[in-house]
Scaffold this active site. Structure first.
Site, mmCIF file in Angstrom:
data_model
loop_
_atom_site.group_PDB
_atom_site.id
_atom_site.type_symbol
_atom_site.label_atom_id
_atom_site.label_comp_id
_atom_site.label_asym_id
_atom_site.label_seq_id
_atom_site.Cartn_x
_atom_site.Cartn_y
_atom_site.Cartn_z
ATOM 1 N N SER A 38 27.920 113.294 -4.881
ATOM 2 C CA SER A 38 29.471 113.533 -5.601
ATOM 3 C C SER A 38 29.798 114.599 -6.502
ATOM 4 C CB SER A 38 30.248 112.533 -5.481
ATOM 5 O OG SER A 38 29.900 111.631 -6.766
ATOM 6 N N LYS A 92 32.490 111.215 -12.740
ATOM 7 C CA LYS A 92 33.301 112.299 -12.232
ATOM 8 C C LYS A 92 33.604 113.262 -13.274
ATOM 9 C CE LYS A 92 33.443 110.184 -8.418
ATOM 10 N NZ LYS A 92 32.559 110.756 -7.335
#
Length: 222
Positions: A38, A92
């Protein structure tokens, strides 16, 4: 009971070492494995990230209780947080700070009315994705896109907003923009969930090559 006490006395140095190590990993620094893509191309599957757990807060070991605020997450920081929304630890990049107004159209971000700039596309990959350099209001970093500005493949995650980031929350995105479960799915991240910041890959295991270490990623800066 006597035998247990004897064992504890005989191994008190080891017990003290293990206890201090656990406290260190809980409150000061640790590493975090990355099992998914991701955050590609910045972080790849198999990377072990060094996590600075004192980047933002001094916390009571083994808890999320902050006893001293040291700093706030900044735009562009790669953060590790214990997401209650997804019930897992995630990695993230911080895109939106409290009170920011964020929108995205066809994978092009706008922050507080300013549209971000992107470099020319790299050679297209087999999966039709592209690697581009995103200028995050002065911070350049690579992102992987399925499509941008009408080119390539546009996914349901490629547009949202405008939305305002609430107080004590952050909007985070994965660098692999069309294949990341981030704020577009789990919502804004409360500051209290953020446990640290990463700026370095400690080492990396190549899942596709018998978990052998990737030498080029040893102490690789992010």
């Amino acid at each position: 009971m006597t035998r247990l006490l004897t064992l504890l006395k005989q191994n008190r140095s080891l017990i003290l070492f293990v206890s201090l190590m656990l406290v260190f990993r809980s409150a000061v620094a640790d590493w975090n494995s990355v099992p998914t893509g991701s955050m590609k191309p910045t972080i790849v599957e198999g990377d072990r990230l060094l996590v600075n757990k004192m980047a933002y807060d001094l916390r009571i070991p083994f808890t999320h209780i902050s006893i001293a605020k040291l700093a706030d997450p900044q735009r562009g920081d790669i953060v590790i947080f214990d997401s209650m929304a997804s019930d897992k630890k995630l990695v993230k990049r911080v895109i939106g700070l409290p009170s920011d107004i964020i929108s995205m159209r066809d994978n092009v971000l706008s922050i507080n009315g300013k549209t971000l700039q992107y470099s020319d596309a790299s050679s297209q990959k087999k999966d039709a994705s592209e690697i581009r350099v995103e200028n995050l209001l002065g911070l350049n970093h690579q992102v992987k896109l399925a499509g941008i500005s009408g080119q390539g493949i546009i996914t349901r995650q490629s547009s949202f907003g405008p939305i305002t980031v609430p107080a004590d929350h952050y909007l985070v995105l994965g660098d692999n923009r069309d294949h990341s479960a981030d704020s577009r799915m789990i919502g804004f991240v409360p500051r209290a969930e953020i446990v640290g910041r990463s700026q370095t890959v400690v080492f990396s295991a190549n899942y596709e090559n018998y978990y052998l270490p990737r030498q080029e990623r040893f102490l690789h800066p992010l």
